[in-house]
Write an enzyme that holds these catalytic residues in place. Structure first.
Site, short mmCIF file in Angstrom:
data_model
loop_
_atom_site.label_atom_id
_atom_site.label_comp_id
_atom_site.label_asym_id
_atom_site.label_seq_id
_atom_site.Cartn_x
_atom_site.Cartn_y
_atom_site.Cartn_z
N ASP A 189 3.85 -1.00 -9.45
CA ASP A 189 2.69 -0.20 -9.86
C ASP A 189 3.03 1.28 -9.91
O ASP A 189 2.62 2.00 -10.83
CB ASP A 189 1.51 -0.43 -8.89
CG ASP A 189 0.81 -1.74 -9.17
OD1 ASP A 189 1.04 -2.34 -10.25
OD2 ASP A 189 0.02 -2.17 -8.31
N ASP A 195 3.36 -0.13 -3.62
CA ASP A 195 3.76 -1.16 -4.58
C ASP A 195 4.70 -0.54 -5.61
O ASP A 195 4.30 0.30 -6.43
CB ASP A 195 2.50 -1.72 -5.27
CG ASP A 195 2.84 -2.92 -6.15
OD1 ASP A 195 3.70 -2.77 -7.06
OD2 ASP A 195 2.29 -4.00 -5.93
N THR A 231 -0.46 -16.10 -1.29
CA THR A 231 0.53 -16.89 -0.55
C THR A 231 1.81 -16.11 -0.25
O THR A 231 2.61 -16.53 0.59
CB THR A 231 0.93 -18.14 -1.36
OG1 THR A 231 1.60 -17.69 -2.56
CG2 THR A 231 -0.28 -18.96 -1.76
N ARG A 266 5.08 -11.93 -7.06
CA ARG A 266 4.72 -12.39 -5.72
C ARG A 266 3.23 -12.70 -5.72
O ARG A 266 2.42 -11.80 -5.94
CB ARG A 266 5.05 -11.26 -4.74
CG ARG A 266 5.01 -11.66 -3.32
CD ARG A 266 5.56 -10.52 -2.47
NE ARG A 266 4.57 -9.50 -2.23
CZ ARG A 266 4.46 -8.84 -1.08
NH1 ARG A 266 5.30 -9.09 -0.10
NH2 ARG A 266 3.56 -7.91 -0.93
C1 PRP Z 1 7.47 -6.75 -5.64
C2 PRP Z 1 8.90 -6.21 -5.54
C3 PRP Z 1 9.67 -7.45 -5.20
C4 PRP Z 1 8.71 -8.21 -4.33
C5 PRP Z 1 9.12 -8.03 -2.91
O1 PRP Z 1 7.30 -7.37 -6.84
O2 PRP Z 1 9.34 -5.61 -6.72
O3 PRP Z 1 10.06 -8.21 -6.32
O4 PRP Z 1 7.41 -7.64 -4.54
O5 PRP Z 1 8.32 -8.77 -2.07
P1 PRP Z 1 8.85 -10.04 -1.27
O6 PRP Z 1 10.13 -9.64 -0.65
O7 PRP Z 1 7.75 -10.28 -0.27
O8 PRP Z 1 9.00 -11.18 -2.23
P2 PRP Z 1 5.88 -7.90 -7.36
O9 PRP Z 1 5.74 -9.35 -7.09
O10 PRP Z 1 4.79 -7.01 -6.85
O11 PRP Z 1 6.02 -7.79 -8.92
P3 PRP Z 1 6.24 -6.51 -9.86
O12 PRP Z 1 7.63 -6.00 -9.59
O13 PRP Z 1 6.08 -7.11 -11.20
O14 PRP Z 1 5.19 -5.49 -9.54
N1 URA Z 2 6.37 -5.24 -2.91
C1 URA Z 2 6.21 -3.91 -3.04
O1 URA Z 2 6.23 -3.38 -4.17
N2 URA Z 2 6.05 -3.18 -1.93
C2 URA Z 2 6.03 -3.71 -0.70
O2 URA Z 2 5.88 -2.97 0.28
C3 URA Z 2 6.18 -5.10 -0.59
C4 URA Z 2 6.36 -5.85 -1.71
#
Ligand code: PRP
Ligand code: URA
Length: 218
Positions: free
Chosen positions: A212, A209, A117, A113
């Site tokens: 993380d 997150d 944006t 994400r």
């Molecule tokens: C996080 C989570 C989802 C997304 C959700 O991933 O694991 O995939 O955000 O957010 P959204 O509904 O607004 O799209 P992230 O992009 O942080 O990647 P990661 O899992 O690699 O940390």
């Molecule tokens: N992605 C995450 O990991 N946590 C949130 O709260 C939103 C998006």
């Protein structure tokens, strides 16, 4: 289990309110939970959610012999399921679900994400080629804006998937509305529908997150 949240005409949203799920989810939300503890809990909740999301899979009769005699047993009909984790955090559900469905196929959907944006950016995709013949469980702990979930389901549909189910841990009401508008045919299972999104697109109260916290990368 409570059903029916979300918009009329769309496939249902099921909140899995089983006490074991809710207890473990509260432990995960705690900001002081260790990386190890967070990962273990996500894995355990993955197993419990897998139990609920597969509850209505069709069964077929099979003739077997017990040590005492013949009987007509039941087995899950059709081809093996596909588990489709959205990288990275969706991988946290994978081991738990595979321990219950060891023959499932796996499709990896690499999306991140964009922090400015909040749009989903694809960086990897690999799936079985016969998605049209299989039930696909799309896995991601977080349904926030739903940009990632919407993009993942679009990608899987473009490869032929027709029977999809989305499984998450936490959902924001905004994310549910967006997801149902984009994919009204895809039912959702979640352990909780939280209050709202904050100005950075994070779920409130949420758990922070997920990627993380799972991998200790903050
Ligand atoms: C996080 C989570 C989802 C997304 C959700 O991933 O694991 O995939 O955000 O957010 P959204 O509904 O607004 O799209 P992230 O992009 O942080 O990647 P990661 O899992 O690699 O940390
Ligand atoms: N992605 C995450 O990991 N946590 C949130 O709260 C939103 C998006």
């Amino acid at each position: 289990m409570s059903r029916g949240a979300g918009s009329a005409g769309a496939a249902p949203v099921t909140v899995v309110d089983h006490p074991l799920v809710q207890h473990k989810l509260t432990m995960m939300r705690d900001r002081d939970r260790s990386t190890k503890g967070f990962r273990e809990l996500l894995n355990e909740i993955g197993m419990l959610l897998a139990y609920e999301v597969t509850r209505d899979l069709p069964l077929e009769a099979i003739s077997i012999e017990t040590p005492i005699g013949p009987m007509e047993g039941r087995q899950i009909a059709g081809k093996k399921l596909v588990l489709a984790p959205i990288l990275r955090a969706g991988v946290g559900f994978l081991d738990g679900m595979l321990s219950l469905m060891p023959s499932a196929r796996v499709a990896h959907v690499g999306l991140y994400r964009d922090p400015d944006t909040l749009q989903a950016v694809e960086y990897y995709f690999k799936s079985p080629s016969d998605l049209a013949d299989r039930t696909v469980l799309v896995l991601d702990p977080m349904l926030a804006t739903a940009n990632s979930a919407v993009a993942a389901v679009e990608r899987l549909k473009s490869r032929g998937a027709r029977d999809l189910r989305f499984v998450c841990l936490l959902a924001a009401p905004e994310g549910i509305a967006h997801f149902q508008a984009a994919h009204p045919d895809v039912p959702v299972w979640t352990a909780s529908i939280d209050s709202h999104l904050n100005e950075h697109g994070y779920i409130v109260p949420g758990l922070g997150d997920a990627g993380d916290r799972m991998y200790g990368t903050r």
